[in-house]
Motif scaffolding. Structure first.
Motif, PDB file in Angstrom:
ATOM      1  N   LEU A   1      89.110  67.460  47.344  1.00  0.00           N
ATOM      2  CA  LEU A   1      89.905  67.671  46.140  1.00  0.00           C
ATOM      3  C   LEU A   1      89.374  66.858  44.965  1.00  0.00           C
ATOM      4  CD1 LEU A   1      93.516  67.672  47.627  1.00  0.00           C
ATOM      5  CD2 LEU A   1      92.189  69.633  46.864  1.00  0.00           C
ATOM      6  N   VAL A   2      88.953  65.634  45.222  1.00  0.00           N
ATOM      7  CA  VAL A   2      88.407  64.795  44.157  1.00  0.00           C
ATOM      8  C   VAL A   2      87.133  65.410  43.586  1.00  0.00           C
ATOM      9  CG1 VAL A   2      87.331  62.568  43.658  1.00  0.00           C
ATOM     10  CG2 VAL A   2      89.463  62.656  44.957  1.00  0.00           C
ATOM     11  N   ILE A   3      86.261  65.881  44.460  1.00  0.00           N
ATOM     12  CA  ILE A   3      84.975  66.422  44.022  1.00  0.00           C
ATOM     13  C   ILE A   3      85.135  67.761  43.303  1.00  0.00           C
ATOM     14  CG2 ILE A   3      82.736  67.296  44.809  1.00  0.00           C
ATOM     15  CD1 ILE A   3      82.883  65.244  47.093  1.00  0.00           C
ATOM     16  N   PHE A   4      86.006  68.618  43.845  1.00  0.00           N
ATOM     17  CA  PHE A   4      86.110  69.981  43.329  1.00  0.00           C
ATOM     18  C   PHE A   4      87.402  70.227  42.540  1.00  0.00           C
ATOM     19  CE2 PHE A   4      83.380  70.315  47.105  1.00  0.00           C
ATOM     20  CZ  PHE A   4      82.252  70.901  46.525  1.00  0.00           C
ATOM     21  N   ALA A   5      87.983  69.169  41.993  1.00  0.00           N
ATOM     22  CA  ALA A   5      89.254  69.328  41.269  1.00  0.00           C
ATOM     23  C   ALA A   5      89.143  70.328  40.129  1.00  0.00           C
ATOM     24  CB  ALA A   5      89.709  67.967  40.734  1.00  0.00           C
ATOM     25  N   HIS A   6      88.148  70.182  39.285  1.00  0.00           N
ATOM     26  CA  HIS A   6      88.031  71.063  38.124  1.00  0.00           C
ATOM     27  C   HIS A   6      87.739  72.508  38.526  1.00  0.00           C
ATOM     28  CE1 HIS A   6      86.665  72.758  34.286  1.00  0.00           C
ATOM     29  NE2 HIS A   6      87.309  71.753  33.693  1.00  0.00           N
ATOM     30  N   PRO A   7      86.755  72.761  39.407  1.00  0.00           N
ATOM     31  CA  PRO A   7      86.518  74.156  39.814  1.00  0.00           C
ATOM     32  C   PRO A   7      87.726  74.811  40.478  1.00  0.00           C
ATOM     33  CG  PRO A   7      84.668  72.771  40.437  1.00  0.00           C
ATOM     34  CD  PRO A   7      85.745  71.858  39.980  1.00  0.00           C
ATOM     35  N   LEU A   8      88.443  74.060  41.303  1.00  0.00           N
ATOM     36  CA  LEU A   8      89.602  74.635  41.979  1.00  0.00           C
ATOM     37  C   LEU A   8      90.684  75.019  40.984  1.00  0.00           C
ATOM     38  CD1 LEU A   8      89.895  72.285  45.099  1.00  0.00           C
ATOM     39  CD2 LEU A   8      89.371  74.729  45.125  1.00  0.00           C
ATOM     40  N   LEU A   9      90.978  74.115  40.053  1.00  0.00           N
ATOM     41  CA  LEU A   9      92.017  74.406  39.077  1.00  0.00           C
ATOM     42  C   LEU A   9      91.572  75.458  38.067  1.00  0.00           C
ATOM     43  CD1 LEU A   9      93.330  70.779  38.610  1.00  0.00           C
ATOM     44  CD2 LEU A   9      94.680  72.716  39.413  1.00  0.00           C
ATOM     45  N   SER A  10      90.265  75.599  37.878  1.00  0.00           N
ATOM     46  CA  SER A  10      89.768  76.643  36.976  1.00  0.00           C
ATOM     47  C   SER A  10      90.106  78.038  37.479  1.00  0.00           C
ATOM     48  CB  SER A  10      88.253  76.516  36.806  1.00  0.00           C
ATOM     49  OG  SER A  10      87.907  75.317  36.157  1.00  0.00           O
ATOM     50  N   LEU A  11      90.346  78.156  38.781  1.00  0.00           N
ATOM     51  CA  LEU A  11      90.722  79.457  39.327  1.00  0.00           C
ATOM     52  C   LEU A  11      92.063  79.923  38.769  1.00  0.00           C
ATOM     53  CD1 LEU A  11      89.688  78.868  43.058  1.00  0.00           C
ATOM     54  CD2 LEU A  11      88.465  80.221  41.340  1.00  0.00           C
ATOM     55  N   LEU A  12      92.919  78.984  38.382  1.00  0.00           N
ATOM     56  CA  LEU A  12      94.185  79.343  37.759  1.00  0.00           C
ATOM     57  C   LEU A  12      94.014  79.650  36.277  1.00  0.00           C
ATOM     58  CD1 LEU A  12      94.975  77.278  40.238  1.00  0.00           C
ATOM     59  CD2 LEU A  12      97.198  77.337  39.158  1.00  0.00           C
ATOM     60  N   GLY A  13      92.976  79.104  35.684  1.00  0.00           N
ATOM     61  CA  GLY A  13      92.732  79.268  34.259  1.00  0.00           C
ATOM     62  C   GLY A  13      92.209  77.969  33.684  1.00  0.00           C
ATOM     63  N   GLU A  14      91.398  78.059  32.647  1.00  0.00           N
ATOM     64  CA  GLU A  14      90.777  76.867  32.100  1.00  0.00           C
ATOM     65  C   GLU A  14      91.812  75.875  31.566  1.00  0.00           C
ATOM     66  OE1 GLU A  14      87.724  74.378  31.728  1.00  0.00           O
ATOM     67  OE2 GLU A  14      87.637  76.390  32.610  1.00  0.00           O
ATOM     68  N   ARG A  15      92.918  76.369  31.047  1.00  0.00           N
ATOM     69  CA  ARG A  15      93.935  75.456  30.523  1.00  0.00           C
ATOM     70  C   ARG A  15      94.523  74.588  31.638  1.00  0.00           C
ATOM     71  NH1 ARG A  15      95.765  80.490  31.010  1.00  0.00           N
ATOM     72  NH2 ARG A  15      97.851  80.922  31.878  1.00  0.00           N
ATOM     73  N   TYR A  16      94.634  75.162  32.866  1.00  0.00           N
ATOM     74  CA  TYR A  16      95.123  74.374  34.000  1.00  0.00           C
ATOM     75  C   TYR A  16      94.097  73.321  34.402  1.00  0.00           C
ATOM     76  CZ  TYR A  16      99.015  77.603  34.736  1.00  0.00           C
ATOM     77  OH  TYR A  16     100.161  78.334  34.585  1.00  0.00           O
ATOM     78  N   ALA A  17      92.826  73.700  34.384  1.00  0.00           N
ATOM     79  CA  ALA A  17      91.783  72.743  34.754  1.00  0.00           C
ATOM     80  C   ALA A  17      91.731  71.577  33.777  1.00  0.00           C
ATOM     81  CB  ALA A  17      90.435  73.452  34.808  1.00  0.00           C
ATOM     82  N   GLU A  18      91.830  71.871  32.487  1.00  0.00           N
ATOM     83  CA  GLU A  18      91.786  70.815  31.481  1.00  0.00           C
ATOM     84  C   GLU A  18      92.997  69.892  31.582  1.00  0.00           C
ATOM     85  OE1 GLU A  18      89.356  70.050  29.463  1.00  0.00           O
ATOM     86  OE2 GLU A  18      88.117  71.707  30.197  1.00  0.00           O
TER      87      GLU A  18
ATOM     88  N   ARG B   1      92.870  64.390  40.922  1.00  0.00           N
ATOM     89  CA  ARG B   1      92.027  63.326  41.478  1.00  0.00           C
ATOM     90  C   ARG B   1      92.853  62.071  41.770  1.00  0.00           C
ATOM     91  NH1 ARG B   1      88.363  65.425  37.339  1.00  0.00           N
ATOM     92  NH2 ARG B   1      86.687  66.575  38.378  1.00  0.00           N
ATOM     93  N   TRP B   2      93.745  61.687  40.856  1.00  0.00           N
ATOM     94  CA  TRP B   2      94.586  60.514  41.089  1.00  0.00           C
ATOM     95  C   TRP B   2      95.524  60.737  42.270  1.00  0.00           C
ATOM     96  CZ3 TRP B   2      92.718  56.367  39.362  1.00  0.00           C
ATOM     97  CH2 TRP B   2      92.195  56.232  38.082  1.00  0.00           C
ATOM     98  N   LEU B   3      96.105  61.925  42.338  1.00  0.00           N
ATOM     99  CA  LEU B   3      97.027  62.217  43.439  1.00  0.00           C
ATOM    100  C   LEU B   3      96.294  62.245  44.782  1.00  0.00           C
ATOM    101  CD1 LEU B   3      99.241  64.985  41.801  1.00  0.00           C
ATOM    102  CD2 LEU B   3      99.941  62.655  42.395  1.00  0.00           C
ATOM    103  N   ALA B   4      95.085  62.787  44.802  1.00  0.00           N
ATOM    104  CA  ALA B   4      94.307  62.826  46.046  1.00  0.00           C
ATOM    105  C   ALA B   4      94.011  61.417  46.538  1.00  0.00           C
ATOM    106  CB  ALA B   4      93.013  63.604  45.836  1.00  0.00           C
TER     107      ALA B   4
END
Length: 427
Positions: A318-335, A342-345
């Motif tokens: 989750l720490v490594i792939f946080a941005h790509p994973l959340l990008s699947l929901l949409g870029e606004r979610y990733a940002e 990462r903090w929660l993981a």
């Protein structure tokens, strides 16, 4: 006839799987459910507005709060009762009757309260009421099913029911997204509820096939009172563990903004995928501690190692792939949410320590102590996260991690002291 039925269920699980097998099976099942759940929220994020997603996450959190309240510790009571040698059929009949009624009552109470206090949240539709009721009842029954099958030595059966339930929920959401863009929160909740119902039905079939149990729910006071007496202390402890994560999306949706809940919830949901490892392994640790108290110390340290190994692996991913994973929901979610994820993981380590501590408190009967610790920590977690809400999801998650780590450090010291005392008693 009754005697035959009780004997059959008692003798059925003669091939009892190991604690490790049950632990990993439960984790695999929850991983399948979480993976399908993540796919569900990806589809939901693309099928409708952030506001409707936020309202759906608030409704799902409310369902989960109702299930945690309605279970009344029945699952833990089943573990204790079966571990003591009581007839499983009689125990399960009482447990399913109690939680079924409690689920209906609490769900109706929440719906009435929400309609009166917050009528603008889409809670007035017939579809919302119906799906909320079904989700609350089936979700509560599944919690008891999970712990009953752990007590009977078949915890690994969770893999199939959660995989099927999650796949059905995702498929229903995908059909809705394909048919019409802009789905309302009640329609998305109906898709989620369908998956929960399938998991419940599959679990009932598994209980019948694996241990020969046929449900005959009974509300006889002579059966219900002992179960509640066993379960309520465990229930209060479970609520202290789960309430912060369930309450916070509701508080965000109704005190800050639905969009704040929408951005927080995906990060929390994915972090919870890692947290389920220590949670589920802790359930098996508790079950084994009841069945074989002499091995509590060794079981605890082994469970903690496996919690850190399995959950830690998920947390690293989750720490490594946080941005790509959340990008699947949409870029606004990733940002908005990748830093929070990462903090929660990173909170996996303190969470694993807390779960090991709570499992030992359950097995040793130290309910009051663990409940006080859990309530104090839960209030601090929610308060710290809400205080940082105006700075975004990442600031909320960092505040959450700091408070969680402080609580885990205190619980870890107490855990070591309790286990030393257990070792001295054994000598």
């Amino acid at each position: 006839m009754r005697a035959k039925r009780e004997t059959a269920v008692t003798d059925a699980p003669t091939v009892r799987h190991s604690a490790l097998h049950s632990s990993l099976g439960l984790v695999a099942g929850k991983a399948a459910q979480t993976g399908a759940g993540f796919a569900f929220w990806i589809v939901a994020a693309h099928a409708t507005s952030d506001r409707e997603v936020g309202l759906t996450t608030a409704a799902v959190s409310a369902v989960m709060i109702c299930t945690q309240l309605a279970v009344l510790g029945a699952g833990s009571a089943v573990i204790v009762a079966v571990g003591r040698g009581e007839p499983p059929a009689r125990v399960l009949d009482a447990a399913f009757a109690i939680v079924g009624v409690a689920g209906i009552v609490l769900a109706l109470g929440y719906l009435v309260l929400q309609s009166a206090v917050m009528p603008d949240t889409g809670s007035a539709s017939v579809l919302f009421w119906l799906t909320f009721l079904v989700a609350a009842v089936t979700g509560t029954l599944v919690i008891v099913l999970d712990q009953a099958l752990v007590a009977l030595g078949h915890g690994a059966s969770a893999s199939l029911r959660y995989a099927l339930g999650g796949t059905v929920a995702f498929g229903a959401a995908a059909i809705v997204a394909w048919q019409a863009h802009g789905a309302s929160a009640d329609v998305l909740l109906a898709c989620w509820t369908l998956g929960a119902t399938v998991a419940c039905v599959v679990g009932a079939v598994q209980l019948r096939r694996l241990v020969g149990y046929r449900p005959r729910p009974s509300l006889r006071p002579a059966r219900g009172r002992p179960l509640l007496a066993l379960g309520l202390p465990h229930q209060l402890l479970t609520l202290s563990e789960r309430a912060p994560g369930l309450v916070l999306p509701l508080l965000l949706a109704h005190m800050v903004a639905p969009e704040a809940a929408a951005y927080w919830y995906p990060a929390w949901m994915m972090a919870w995928a890692a947290y389920t490892a220590p949670t589920l392994i802790g359930i098996v640790q508790f079950s084994e501690g009841v069945r074989d108290a002499d091995r509590l110390v060794s079981t605890t340290w082994a469970s903690l190692r496996w919690s850190l190994a399995v959950g830690g692996l998920a947390a690293v991913v989750l720490v490594i792939f946080a941005h790509p994973l959340l990008s699947l929901l949409g870029e606004r979610y990733a940002e908005a949410s990748s830093g929070a994820l990462r903090w929660l993981a990173a909170g996996l380590v303190p969470y694993a320590v807390l779960q090991a501590y709570n499992a030992v408190c359950r097995a040793r009967g130290l309910y009051a102590e663990a409940i006080v610790v859990g309530v104090t920590l839960g209030v601090a977690l929610c308060a710290s996260a809400l205080s940082a809400a105006d700075r975004g999801a990442s600031a909320m998650a960092l505040a959450w991690l700091v408070v969680l780590s402080i609580g885990a450090a205190a619980a870890g010291l107490r855990l070591v002291a309790v286990l030393r005392h257990v070792t001295q008693e054994e000598r």
